[in-house]
Design a protein around this motif. Sequence first.
Motif, PDB file in Angstrom:
ATOM      1  N   TYR A   1     -63.387 -49.873  -6.790  1.00 37.35           N
ATOM      2  CA  TYR A   1     -63.889 -49.959  -8.161  1.00 37.35           C
ATOM      3  C   TYR A   1     -64.833 -48.786  -8.416  1.00 37.35           C
TER       4      TYR A   1
ATOM      5  N   PRO B   1     -70.885 -47.678 -12.133  1.00 34.43           N
ATOM      6  CA  PRO B   1     -71.489 -47.097 -13.340  1.00 34.43           C
ATOM      7  C   PRO B   1     -72.408 -45.942 -12.952  1.00 34.43           C
TER       8      PRO B   1
ATOM      9  N   ARG C   1     -70.003 -58.337  -9.653  1.00 32.92           N
ATOM     10  CA  ARG C   1     -68.955 -58.931 -10.495  1.00 32.92           C
ATOM     11  C   ARG C   1     -68.000 -57.828 -10.890  1.00 32.92           C
ATOM     12  N   VAL C   2     -66.708 -58.098 -10.712  1.00 33.41           N
ATOM     13  CA  VAL C   2     -65.698 -57.090 -11.035  1.00 33.41           C
ATOM     14  C   VAL C   2     -64.517 -57.754 -11.733  1.00 33.41           C
ATOM     15  N   PRO C   3     -63.782 -56.992 -12.554  1.00 30.85           N
ATOM     16  CA  PRO C   3     -62.573 -57.539 -13.168  1.00 30.85           C
ATOM     17  C   PRO C   3     -61.428 -57.573 -12.162  1.00 30.85           C
TER      18      PRO C   3
ATOM     19  N   THR D   1     -62.851 -62.347 -14.308  1.00 30.96           N
ATOM     20  CA  THR D   1     -63.945 -61.691 -13.592  1.00 30.96           C
ATOM     21  C   THR D   1     -64.264 -62.504 -12.352  1.00 30.96           C
TER      22      THR D   1
ATOM     23  N   LYS E   1     -60.927 -49.617 -12.210  1.00 34.28           N
ATOM     24  CA  LYS E   1     -61.734 -50.456 -13.096  1.00 34.28           C
ATOM     25  C   LYS E   1     -63.197 -50.363 -12.675  1.00 34.28           C
TER      26      LYS E   1
ATOM     27  N   GLU F   1     -68.732 -54.499 -13.088  1.00 33.48           N
ATOM     28  CA  GLU F   1     -69.375 -55.018 -14.299  1.00 33.48           C
ATOM     29  C   GLU F   1     -70.854 -55.338 -14.087  1.00 33.48           C
ATOM     30  N   ALA F   2     -71.219 -55.825 -12.899  1.00 34.30           N
ATOM     31  CA  ALA F   2     -72.621 -56.188 -12.660  1.00 34.30           C
ATOM     32  C   ALA F   2     -72.903 -56.197 -11.173  1.00 34.30           C
TER      33      ALA F   2
END
Length: 730
Positions: A26, A29, A41-43, A48, A68, A71-72
Amino acid sequence: MTTTLASTVTIADIVVPGPFQAPLSYCLPPSGEVLPGQRVRVPLRKKTVVGLVTGKRQVSEEEAGRLKPVEAILDEEPLVGASLLAIADWISRYYLYDAHSAYLLALPATLRNGDAAALAEEEQVALTVAGEHLEPGQLKGERQQQALSWLQAHGPGTPSELRSQGIQRPHWQGLVKKRLARTEAASASPRTPVGELKQPPLPLNDDQQAALDALRIGQFNALLLEGITGSGKTEVYLQAMASVLNAGQRVLVLVPEIGLTPQTLARFQQRFGDKLVALHSGLNDRQRHNAWLRAKTGEAAIVLGTRSAVMTPIPDLGLIVVDEEHDSSFKQQDTLRYHARDVAIYRARQSGIPVILGSATPSLESLHNAQSGRYRHARLQQRAQGHRLDRLETIDMRRQQHQDGLSERLVHRVRQHLDSGNQVLLFLNRRGYAPSWFCTACGWMADCPFCDARLTYHRSRHMTLCHHCGYQARPETTCPDCGSHELMPLGAGTERAEEALGQLFGDVPIIRFDRDAITSAKTLDAQLSRTQEAGPAILVGTQMLAKGHHFDRVTLVGILDMDAGLFSADFRAREKMGQLLIQVAGRAGRGERAGEVVLQSWHPDHPFFEPLLNQDYASFAQQLLTERERSGLPPFGYLACLRSDSAYPKRAEQWLGEMAERLLATGEVRVFGPLPAILSRRAGKHRFILLVQCQSRARLHAVLEPLVRDYPRQHRQVSWHLDIDPIDLM
């Protein structure tokens, strides 16, 4: 070079739920900093999920653009250290299972679901200055005295910890009202182990001292501690643990079942002042979450747990103890089929610390490793009370009057021991009232409609149950084959034995130990307490009674029936049966009085029993090792078992048939099957097995890896799984 550096970005390798053999990648960010061992947390597809970071690396912007994003980031610091991540990677590769299951063994369910890595809201009871200095005897209430004594000895405790000691809320609340204690928010903070002893160690005999001397603290070494039942293995554990705690390190102790946890926990708490936590299936999610955090932060100096506790993060771990190392409960029998004993040995090796494997009846694998010099080997051949192990006496059931599984001769012996003020233990490894529901007119027996197994009759519920799939139904009143109404229970289980004993010995308590009578750690503790408080009594139960319990007033052990293992198709059946017989027999004569053991059998002259009648496990095990060596079976060869399940038997068999052809084409392994499993149908699914044998562990893995990669676990109404080093061919 500058252009290359500018065009690379950092991505994270993350294990996520699903049948993935390796972590997925992944994109991080720009402002995100993540470390291996943190949760994110990932898609994944359309949802999720929570994943665990295993590593980071640099890739080109072009490659990263196809990934992807994370996410967090859920944790401020890693929950799992580098050493445990490496062990999880080994587990996944060795047992050829998906990465997610192996890595997340290290986390409780709450953290796998994404909960915060902080203590769940919980209060604890702590003493005030007045409570710390008050003599418990100055209080009037016995229960308040107990509560005060425990808190003075162990420090702050949660209500659940106090409850496990029999201290209920009104007892400690009485201390709060008297301002001897207060409630406060529970916290987990590191404490340096000090090895403070609340009880002095017991003197060691020569065998125990030699065993302790054989252990090398501060470096990897595996010590097989083989001791006859009642020989004081636990005292060796305790004194080895004290050395490690004194050095400021921590200890992990593994026991096979929750049933052994309360007694072991109490023994350790009586000896050590350091904090101890328990991790087992009897805890709810919140309790397990908090216990795990206390272990991870270093608040606990001793972590006691069952199988899954082997991957608990513990800072400054200095010793691992595996009690009853031979027990099959250490092997998980579904999903990720790992063996906690073997994982514990690997963890000790990777950490450079010792591991003790204790048993009165060691597994053949551990004995072979000791004989070949891979493990150190110490033997304890004296019982703590000085009593010798008695020869087992056999009762030939072909020449005895008997009723409800009890021979006339055994009943007489039971009465003799009860009249002498002692307790008797009767072992029968079949729960329920009777193993079959039977038509006396034509011989029909009630079968499970979904399994290749008989239904067991449970009289207390007046139900017939399948112990494999859970199916239950009211007993037939009319025979479906001949229409007769002459139906009755056939054979004897623990429930029927309890009833028969109650009729014969109505003047003494009959205390039953099986999965129907013992449904939780609390009920087990109640039955054990009842046993301790009773005078003359009869304990009747399944193998739950055989594992590690100390009944110091039991002077007679009667084994009602153990013949089934003589004729099993499972090559491990005789090893398991011999271990169980020795373990059960060892419950006799553990106190001040000598004991005796009586075995009922329809085949008392079977050569299998000869060394066991003298409780000579060493000779028995050597016979089995010789047989295994001739056939190349474990521990002299390596074995894997492939199992397929389907509602359509031909599909299940064909699926393994394809695999068998592919394996045989390699020329590297021997293949047996496909064959119907010993339990050929379970829960409506037909079951087949394929055994793969090889003299090289590396070659065995090499030929199996392509199967795992190329055959999905579920396909065309067939599911299959792989079991490396199987211990059960059911």
